[in-house]
Enzyme design. Structure first.
Site, PDB file in Angstrom:
ATOM      1  N   THR A 122      25.236  14.728 -27.913  1.00 32.80           N
ATOM      2  CA  THR A 122      24.739  14.021 -29.090  1.00 32.80           C
ATOM      3  C   THR A 122      24.598  12.543 -28.755  1.00 32.80           C
ATOM      4  O   THR A 122      24.949  12.105 -27.657  1.00 32.80           O
ATOM      5  CB  THR A 122      25.653  14.225 -30.311  1.00 32.80           C
ATOM      6  OG1 THR A 122      24.956  13.796 -31.494  1.00 32.80           O
ATOM      7  CG2 THR A 122      26.957  13.456 -30.175  1.00 32.80           C
TER       8      THR A 122
ATOM      9  N   LEU B 275      33.141  12.763 -36.782  1.00 31.06           N
ATOM     10  CA  LEU B 275      31.806  12.966 -37.347  1.00 31.06           C
ATOM     11  C   LEU B 275      30.932  11.747 -37.099  1.00 31.06           C
ATOM     12  O   LEU B 275      31.419  10.649 -36.846  1.00 31.06           O
ATOM     13  CB  LEU B 275      31.905  13.259 -38.842  1.00 31.06           C
ATOM     14  CG  LEU B 275      32.529  12.172 -39.737  1.00 31.06           C
ATOM     15  CD1 LEU B 275      31.495  11.144 -40.201  1.00 31.06           C
ATOM     16  CD2 LEU B 275      33.206  12.793 -40.939  1.00 31.06           C
TER      17      LEU B 275
ATOM     18  N   CYS C 148      22.860  18.771 -29.623  1.00 31.40           N
ATOM     19  CA  CYS C 148      23.816  19.871 -29.804  1.00 31.40           C
ATOM     20  C   CYS C 148      23.475  21.079 -28.943  1.00 31.40           C
ATOM     21  O   CYS C 148      24.025  22.167 -29.144  1.00 31.40           O
ATOM     22  CB  CYS C 148      23.920  20.289 -31.268  1.00 31.40           C
ATOM     23  SG  CYS C 148      24.255  18.917 -32.379  1.00 31.40           S
TER      24      CYS C 148
END
Length: 246
Positions: free
Chosen positions: A96, A172, A189
């Site tokens: 990511t 997150l 991802c």
């Protein structure tokens, strides 16, 4: 390294449901990783309580424990020329991007003491983000089998965690005003054809980062039934314990 016997926490933080909150702004990824390791080790040792940091990173691509280098669509050297680092980490998930305009949260929580399993913890982080962005008029949702938060099939936020000895690290990443071109250089991802989105793209104008931080912090406190206590980023870090984190 041999752990010392747990020290009594100042003000009995755990019984009061206190989670210390840092909001330092832009922080280098490696510095934030060291902070997480130190705080997690101190929490496990019993010398410090739970912690949460809300921050942004300079451009960096991170690959999780199952990350595949083939999901970088250009070489690390080329990414460096664009001004981005490439870092292998021990969180879950694949590759990511983190960068300015993206709100990143790293909770250091005693999941074992809270009786929360890893899967339920991921769902809780998703719920926090769904509630937070709803304040700005964005209706986000989960997608079965794909961790994170989605809007209209596009990924608004990612979740990638590590739980070691019952203590959480990583967390997150929510796109607020992120330059989405960064995601074009990877297979986000590890899933082909994912489109990234942001609050700025969805709303036409991004809400101020501090307001998004406020919303996320309030949702976090409700979800985990805690009181957030502001802390200074230049406060002493328990570096003596960093070597015991894993």
């Amino acid at each position: 390294m041999t752990l010392q016997a747990p020290a009594r926490l100042a003000h009995d933080e755990r019984s009061e449901g206190v989670v210390r909150l840092w909001r330092p702004g832009l922080v280098d990824y490696h510095a934030a990783l060291e902070w997480q390791q130190a705080r997690a080790a101190a929490l496990y040792a019993g010398s410090e309580g739970e912690a949460l940091v809300l921050l942004e990173h300079p451009p960096v691509y991170t690959l999780g424990a199952r990350g595949n280098d083939s999901n970088l669509l250009v070489t690390p050297q080329a990414l460096a020329a664009f001004g981005a680092q490439v870092v292998h980490t021990d969180r879950g998930g694949d590759v990511t991007f983190h960068g300015p305009g993206q709100l990143v949260a790293y909770p250091i929580l005693d999941l074992r003491g809270r009786g929360i399993g890893a899967a339920a913890y991921v769902r809780a982080l998703e719920a926090i983000m769904i509630e937070a962005v709803a304040r700005f008029g964005v209706r986000a949702e989960r997608v079965r089998g794909r961790p994170g938060v989605w809007v209209g099939g596009a990924k608004l936020a990612a979740v990638g965690v590590r739980v070691s000895r019952g203590v959480s690290r990583h967390g997150l990443a929510l796109n607020v005003s992120t330059d989405l071109e960064w995601f074009a250089r990877i297979v986000p991802c590890g899933i082909p054809d994912i489109e990234a989105t942001s609050l700025q793209r969805l709303l036409g104008e991004a809400p101020p980062m501090h307001k998004v931080e406020d919303a996320l912090a309030e949702s976090f406190a409700r979800e985990f039934g805690c009181r957030l206590e502001p802390a200074s980023w230049d406060a002493p870090t328990p570096t003596a314990l960093a070597g015991v984190a894993s």
